[in-house]
Design an enzyme around this catalytic site. Structure first.
Site, PDB file in Angstrom:
ATOM      1  N   HIS A   1       5.099   8.024   5.081  1.00  9.65           N
ATOM      2  CA  HIS A   1       4.834   6.782   5.803  1.00  9.65           C
ATOM      3  C   HIS A   1       6.190   6.184   6.157  1.00  9.65           C
ATOM      4  O   HIS A   1       6.985   5.877   5.263  1.00  9.65           O
ATOM      5  CB  HIS A   1       4.056   5.795   4.935  1.00  9.65           C
ATOM      6  CG  HIS A   1       2.658   6.225   4.616  1.00  9.65           C
ATOM      7  ND1 HIS A   1       1.556   5.747   5.292  1.00  9.65           N
ATOM      8  CD2 HIS A   1       2.180   7.089   3.689  1.00  9.65           C
ATOM      9  CE1 HIS A   1       0.455   6.290   4.788  1.00  9.65           C
ATOM     10  NE2 HIS A   1       0.808   7.124   3.818  1.00  9.65           N
TER      11      HIS A   1
ATOM     12  N   TYR B   1       0.822  -1.211   0.000  1.00 10.48           N
ATOM     13  CA  TYR B   1       0.000   0.000   0.000  1.00 10.48           C
ATOM     14  C   TYR B   1       0.855   1.259   0.000  1.00 10.48           C
ATOM     15  O   TYR B   1       0.653   2.164  -0.820  1.00 10.48           O
ATOM     16  CB  TYR B   1      -0.934  -0.018   1.198  1.00 10.48           C
ATOM     17  CG  TYR B   1      -1.574   1.306   1.483  1.00 10.48           C
ATOM     18  CD1 TYR B   1      -2.483   1.871   0.594  1.00 10.48           C
ATOM     19  CD2 TYR B   1      -1.257   2.019   2.644  1.00 10.48           C
ATOM     20  CE1 TYR B   1      -3.056   3.103   0.849  1.00 10.48           C
ATOM     21  CE2 TYR B   1      -1.830   3.241   2.903  1.00 10.48           C
ATOM     22  CZ  TYR B   1      -2.730   3.783   2.011  1.00 10.48           C
ATOM     23  OH  TYR B   1      -3.299   5.008   2.263  1.00 10.48           O
TER      24      TYR B   1
ATOM     25  N   HIS C   1       3.820  10.334  -0.009  1.00  9.72           N
ATOM     26  CA  HIS C   1       2.644  10.483  -0.868  1.00  9.72           C
ATOM     27  C   HIS C   1       2.285  11.966  -0.937  1.00  9.72           C
ATOM     28  O   HIS C   1       2.432  12.683   0.056  1.00  9.72           O
ATOM     29  CB  HIS C   1       1.450   9.706  -0.311  1.00  9.72           C
ATOM     30  CG  HIS C   1       1.667   8.233  -0.222  1.00  9.72           C
ATOM     31  ND1 HIS C   1       0.839   7.397   0.495  1.00  9.72           N
ATOM     32  CD2 HIS C   1       2.623   7.438  -0.780  1.00  9.72           C
ATOM     33  CE1 HIS C   1       1.268   6.158   0.378  1.00  9.72           C
ATOM     34  NE2 HIS C   1       2.355   6.158  -0.377  1.00  9.72           N
TER      35      HIS C   1
ATOM     36  N   HIS D   1       2.846  13.797   2.699  1.00 11.95           N
ATOM     37  CA  HIS D   1       3.047  13.167   4.002  1.00 11.95           C
ATOM     38  C   HIS D   1       3.879  11.909   3.820  1.00 11.95           C
ATOM     39  O   HIS D   1       3.910  11.314   2.744  1.00 11.95           O
ATOM     40  CB  HIS D   1       1.712  12.837   4.683  1.00 11.95           C
ATOM     41  CG  HIS D   1       0.827  11.949   3.881  1.00 11.95           C
ATOM     42  ND1 HIS D   1      -0.043  12.431   2.928  1.00 11.95           N
ATOM     43  CD2 HIS D   1       0.674  10.606   3.879  1.00 11.95           C
ATOM     44  CE1 HIS D   1      -0.704  11.432   2.382  1.00 11.95           C
ATOM     45  NE2 HIS D   1      -0.284  10.308   2.940  1.00 11.95           N
TER      46      HIS D   1
END
Length: 245
Positions: free
Chosen positions: A127, A27, A112, A125
């Site tokens: 991850h 993801y 992203h 942002h």
């Protein structure tokens, strides 16, 4: 922070269990069924054990296979990045954050930059997905890597987890410290790149700012957000919702 412009600050700390690591890595990397999305602007990884051959996918597959039942397979920090910085500057910021949020731990990162539904501007942002197994200089195969730590004979057990033996109060204190560290690091990079904007990890109440709660949001920790902070939060929540479908 008197005299400084306020930039939006948002950070979340999450974790996933055995069986969830590989799918979540796909993801954040926009791989597999998530490949149609076009908001991935940077990806990276580091501190992977030798048996992965430098491929983070092998780490998360092994975590799903060998981590104990109901064990934490990964932890993740989701961090809003300042629009004031360029992509290259935000990449440098993220690499700095990784060293402070998950020092020397295996990790995979992604930035992203989805467009906001309010103004059509990017909401970048990061991850930061990390494995809790800390390096100790001992080479282990994958199945041994995730086994129980042996304090008396470390070479016969798995790597020790970063939060092994933590009590609830310790975890809460760590989250508070991490939020402060993230904010301080963001401010360092804003300063280094000539921007007057700053972020503040404290709640508005802690900052002495009074504002009526936004009841329609329904979550206490976002009720007092500034409008631009809410836009970032909405983008992240929408992204997470789509990932679970």
């Amino acid at each position: 922070m008197d005299g400084a412009d306020m930039a939006s600050f948002h950070v979340e700390f999450k974790h996933g269990y055995r069986g969830e690591a590989k799918s979540h890595a796909d993801y954040i990397a926009r791989a597999g069924s998530h490949g149609a999305r076009r908001d991935l602007v940077y990806s990276g990884h580091g501190n992977l054990p030798e048996w992965t051959g430098g491929a983070p996918t092998k780490l998360w597959k092994a975590s799903d296979q060998y981590e104990r039942k109901n064990g934490t397979a990964f932890r993740e920090a989701i961090i809003a990045l300042p629009n004031e910085l360029t992509l290259e500057q935000n990449i440098a910021l993220v690499n700095d954050l990784v060293e402070k949020v998950a020092p020397e731990r295996p990790h995979q990162v992604a930035i992203h930059a989805p467009k906001s539904s309010l103004q059509g501007e990017p909401n970048p942002h990061a991850h930061v997905m990390t494995c809790e197994r800390m390096a100790d200089g001992i080479d282990r195969p994958a199945e041994k890597f995730f086994s129980r730590y042996n304090s008396k004979q470390p070479e016969k057990g798995g790597r020790r987890k970063a939060r092994c033996g933590y009590e609830k109060e310790q975890r809460l204190g760590e989250i508070i410290d991490l939020r402060r560290t993230v904010a301080d690091t963001i401010n360092d990079h804003l300063r280094m790149n000539g921007h007057s904007a700053r972020v503040d990890h404290r709640t508005l109440r802690e900052q002495g700012i009074k504002r009526e709660p936004e009841l329609h949001l329904g979550q206490e920790h976002i009720r007092n957000m500034l409008p631009e902070e809410k836009a970032v939060h909405v983008a992240m929540r929408r992204e997470e919702s789509e990932a679970s479908q």
